[in-house]
Motif scaffolding. Structure first.
Motif, PDB file in Angstrom:
ATOM      1  N   THR A 258      33.447  22.043  35.568  1.00 13.91           N
ATOM      2  CA  THR A 258      33.047  23.445  35.503  1.00 13.91           C
ATOM      3  C   THR A 258      33.761  24.160  34.363  1.00 13.91           C
ATOM      4  OG1 THR A 258      32.631  23.478  37.886  1.00 13.91           O
ATOM      5  CG2 THR A 258      32.906  25.609  36.803  1.00 13.91           C
ATOM      6  N   ARG A 259      35.048  23.881  34.217  1.00 11.92           N
ATOM      7  CA  ARG A 259      35.816  24.503  33.129  1.00 11.92           C
ATOM      8  C   ARG A 259      35.322  24.051  31.768  1.00 11.92           C
ATOM      9  NH1 ARG A 259      41.666  23.254  35.957  1.00 11.92           N
ATOM     10  NH2 ARG A 259      41.642  24.974  37.463  1.00 11.92           N
ATOM     11  N   ASP A 260      34.909  22.781  31.665  1.00 17.58           N
ATOM     12  CA  ASP A 260      34.486  22.222  30.378  1.00 17.58           C
ATOM     13  C   ASP A 260      33.061  22.607  29.998  1.00 17.58           C
ATOM     14  OD1 ASP A 260      36.924  20.983  30.178  1.00 17.58           O
ATOM     15  OD2 ASP A 260      36.210  19.023  30.871  1.00 17.58           O
ATOM     16  N   ALA A 261      32.280  23.107  30.942  1.00 16.95           N
ATOM     17  CA  ALA A 261      30.843  23.305  30.715  1.00 16.95           C
ATOM     18  C   ALA A 261      30.550  24.271  29.565  1.00 16.95           C
ATOM     19  CB  ALA A 261      30.183  23.797  32.003  1.00 16.95           C
ATOM     20  N   GLU A 262      31.241  25.394  29.511  1.00 19.19           N
ATOM     21  CA  GLU A 262      30.988  26.365  28.446  1.00 19.19           C
ATOM     22  C   GLU A 262      31.340  25.791  27.080  1.00 19.19           C
ATOM     23  OE1 GLU A 262      29.450  29.158  28.457  1.00 19.19           O
ATOM     24  OE2 GLU A 262      29.144  29.273  30.621  1.00 19.19           O
ATOM     25  N   ARG A 263      32.416  25.020  27.025  1.00 18.48           N
ATOM     26  CA  ARG A 263      32.795  24.390  25.760  1.00 18.48           C
ATOM     27  C   ARG A 263      31.730  23.392  25.317  1.00 18.48           C
ATOM     28  NH1 ARG A 263      34.900  19.597  24.781  1.00 18.48           N
ATOM     29  NH2 ARG A 263      35.387  19.236  26.993  1.00 18.48           N
ATOM     30  N   LEU A 264      31.193  22.630  26.263  1.00 17.12           N
ATOM     31  CA  LEU A 264      30.139  21.668  25.927  1.00 17.12           C
ATOM     32  C   LEU A 264      28.876  22.378  25.466  1.00 17.12           C
ATOM     33  CD1 LEU A 264      30.617  19.132  28.857  1.00 17.12           C
ATOM     34  CD2 LEU A 264      31.186  18.773  26.442  1.00 17.12           C
ATOM     35  N   TRP A 265      28.555  23.497  26.124  1.00 13.37           N
ATOM     36  CA  TRP A 265      27.377  24.256  25.696  1.00 13.37           C
ATOM     37  C   TRP A 265      27.584  24.801  24.283  1.00 13.37           C
ATOM     38  CZ3 TRP A 265      22.669  25.090  25.137  1.00 13.37           C
ATOM     39  CH2 TRP A 265      22.168  26.316  24.676  1.00 13.37           C
TER      40      TRP A 265
ATOM     41  N   GLN B 192      27.075  14.368  29.900  1.00 10.28           N
ATOM     42  CA  GLN B 192      26.416  13.891  31.125  1.00 10.28           C
ATOM     43  C   GLN B 192      27.269  14.211  32.344  1.00 10.28           C
ATOM     44  OE1 GLN B 192      25.622   9.757  30.260  1.00 10.28           O
ATOM     45  NE2 GLN B 192      24.271  10.261  28.552  1.00 10.28           N
ATOM     46  N   THR B 193      27.439  15.518  32.606  1.00 10.67           N
ATOM     47  CA  THR B 193      28.275  15.967  33.715  1.00 10.67           C
ATOM     48  C   THR B 193      27.520  16.961  34.581  1.00 10.67           C
ATOM     49  OG1 THR B 193      29.247  17.935  32.648  1.00 10.67           O
ATOM     50  CG2 THR B 193      30.269  15.790  32.177  1.00 10.67           C
ATOM     51  N   TRP B 194      27.897  16.990  35.862  1.00 11.15           N
ATOM     52  CA  TRP B 194      27.330  17.991  36.769  1.00 11.15           C
ATOM     53  C   TRP B 194      27.668  19.392  36.286  1.00 11.15           C
ATOM     54  CZ3 TRP B 194      30.255  21.546  39.497  1.00 11.15           C
ATOM     55  CH2 TRP B 194      29.508  22.396  40.330  1.00 11.15           C
ATOM     56  N   GLY B 195      28.868  19.581  35.743  1.00 11.27           N
ATOM     57  CA  GLY B 195      29.270  20.908  35.287  1.00 11.27           C
ATOM     58  C   GLY B 195      28.342  21.459  34.226  1.00 11.27           C
ATOM     59  N   LEU B 196      27.965  20.637  33.246  1.00 13.85           N
ATOM     60  CA  LEU B 196      27.042  21.100  32.206  1.00 13.85           C
ATOM     61  C   LEU B 196      25.662  21.337  32.792  1.00 13.85           C
ATOM     62  CD1 LEU B 196      26.446  21.783  29.266  1.00 13.85           C
ATOM     63  CD2 LEU B 196      25.930  19.355  28.882  1.00 13.85           C
ATOM     64  N   PHE B 197      25.206  20.426  33.662  1.00 13.68           N
ATOM     65  CA  PHE B 197      23.909  20.622  34.321  1.00 13.68           C
ATOM     66  C   PHE B 197      23.854  21.985  35.018  1.00 13.68           C
ATOM     67  CE2 PHE B 197      22.464  20.559  38.781  1.00 13.68           C
ATOM     68  CZ  PHE B 197      21.100  20.749  38.565  1.00 13.68           C
ATOM     69  N   GLU B 198      24.886  22.300  35.791  1.00 22.40           N
ATOM     70  CA  GLU B 198      24.899  23.563  36.533  1.00 22.40           C
ATOM     71  C   GLU B 198      24.963  24.756  35.586  1.00 22.40           C
ATOM     72  OE1 GLU B 198      24.978  25.820  40.198  1.00 22.40           O
ATOM     73  OE2 GLU B 198      24.231  23.869  39.513  1.00 22.40           O
ATOM     74  N   CYS B 199      25.727  24.627  34.508  1.00 20.41           N
ATOM     75  CA  CYS B 199      25.809  25.683  33.505  1.00 20.41           C
ATOM     76  C   CYS B 199      24.439  25.970  32.895  1.00 20.41           C
ATOM     77  CB  CYS B 199      26.812  25.280  32.417  1.00 20.41           C
ATOM     78  SG  CYS B 199      26.889  26.398  30.995  1.00 20.41           S
ATOM     79  N   LEU B 200      23.712  24.921  32.535  1.00 26.01           N
ATOM     80  CA  LEU B 200      22.395  25.081  31.912  1.00 26.01           C
ATOM     81  C   LEU B 200      21.373  25.622  32.905  1.00 26.01           C
ATOM     82  CD1 LEU B 200      22.393  21.760  29.864  1.00 26.01           C
ATOM     83  CD2 LEU B 200      22.427  24.082  28.912  1.00 26.01           C
ATOM     84  N   ARG B 201      21.441  25.171  34.149  1.00 24.49           N
ATOM     85  CA  ARG B 201      20.512  25.672  35.162  1.00 24.49           C
ATOM     86  C   ARG B 201      20.737  27.166  35.427  1.00 24.49           C
ATOM     87  NH1 ARG B 201      19.902  26.417  40.678  1.00 24.49           N
ATOM     88  NH2 ARG B 201      22.148  26.217  40.942  1.00 24.49           N
ATOM     89  N   GLU B 202      22.000  27.537  35.556  1.00 23.89           N
ATOM     90  CA  GLU B 202      22.322  28.948  35.781  1.00 23.89           C
ATOM     91  C   GLU B 202      21.920  29.795  34.568  1.00 23.89           C
ATOM     92  OE1 GLU B 202      23.223  30.448  38.362  1.00 23.89           O
ATOM     93  OE2 GLU B 202      23.988  28.921  39.720  1.00 23.89           O
TER      94      GLU B 202
END
Length: 260
Positions: free
Chosen positions: A84-91, A113-123
């Motif tokens: 979750t913390r890494d998701a914004e950086r990956l985006w 390929q992480t759940w955190g990025l998936f959730e970030c993009l979905r939201e």
């Protein structure tokens, strides 16, 4: 109840850990419980606690299995928090590329390929629906690409199907807002197929019906839309009620899912 390590109908040590493992889906839990009940129905009552219990697990064996399960749960939660913390950086890394290039990176680079990025993009897709429909559609497509790239070994096969269904529902919502009703229906059918292979989560099914109700209204089929809305409400109520605001026929319905 007797738990043997080798009997095919008994509860194995792997089963004990699955009951506490966040990656185990509802279907796995139901199968384990079904075998326990089936064995209990056939097991004669023991008058003497220790009679005929060859191969029965010792208390320390149970404790060891439970300790491992708790530790795996802790590690899983730590990993998801970090994702979750890494998701914004990956985006931010993806944002500098074209939409087509973003999808290629997601499918070929394990960092994405992480759940955190998936959730970030979905939201992100859901947040942009009203303001920027085109950007919402792009984010939903990327969320689907991410969900399709998630490892079943890491997240659990049923949960990965759940995530793909969530991404498809978000994609359907984005397509509907963009006016592409035919492709909206296609995404919803694909989501239904994914849910059939998932954990059986009632809130996800409710979200599917809510989105379908909105589509039916757009298609000029109010009676069918009303029925789909009622189904969504019943499913949400069975699941304990909606958890956050959403679009669709049920005010306040929105999935609040975690990876496990």
């Amino acid at each position: 109840m007797q738990i043997e390590k080798n009997a095919p109908q008994s509860l194995s040590w792997t089963d004990v850990e699955k009951l506490f493992h966040p990656g185990a889906g509802g279907g796995e839990h139901r199968e384990i419980v079904r075998r326990l009940l089936s064995r209990a129905a056939r097991q004669p009552r023991q008058e003497t606690p220790d009679a005929g219990f060859s191969g029965v697990a010792r208390p320390e064996d149970y404790e060891d299995a439970l300790r491992r399960a708790v530790e795996r749960t802790r590690q899983s939660q730590t990993r998801l928090t970090q994702e979750t913390r890494d998701a914004e950086r990956l985006w931010a890394l993806l944002e500098g590329h074209t939409p087509a290039r973003r999808a290629i990176l997601i499918r070929n680079d394990r960092r994405f390929q992480t759940w955190g990025l998936f959730e970030c993009l979905r939201e992100r897709a859901l947040a942009l629906l009203d303001r920027e429909p085109a950007a919402a559609l792009q984010s939903a497509e990327l969320a689907l690409a991410t969900a399709q790239s998630l490892s079943p070994g890491l997240y659990g096969e049923e949960r990965v199907h759940d995530f793909q269904a969530e991404a498809l529902i978000a994609l359907a919502q984005a397509r509907r807002v963009a006016g592409d009703l035919e492709e909206t229906a296609t995404a919803l059918e694909q989501a239904r197929a994914m849910l059939a292979m998932g954990s059986g989560d009632l809130l996800e099914k409710a979200e599917l019906e809510s989105t379908r109700a909105a589509l039916l209204r757009d298609l000029g089929r109010p009676e069918e839309a009303e029925e789909a809305g009622r189904r969504a409400l019943r499913l949400a109520q069975r699941a304990g009620g909606p958890k956050r605001a959403a679009r669709g026929s049920i005010p306040g319905l929105r999935l609040n899912r975690k990876a496990g």
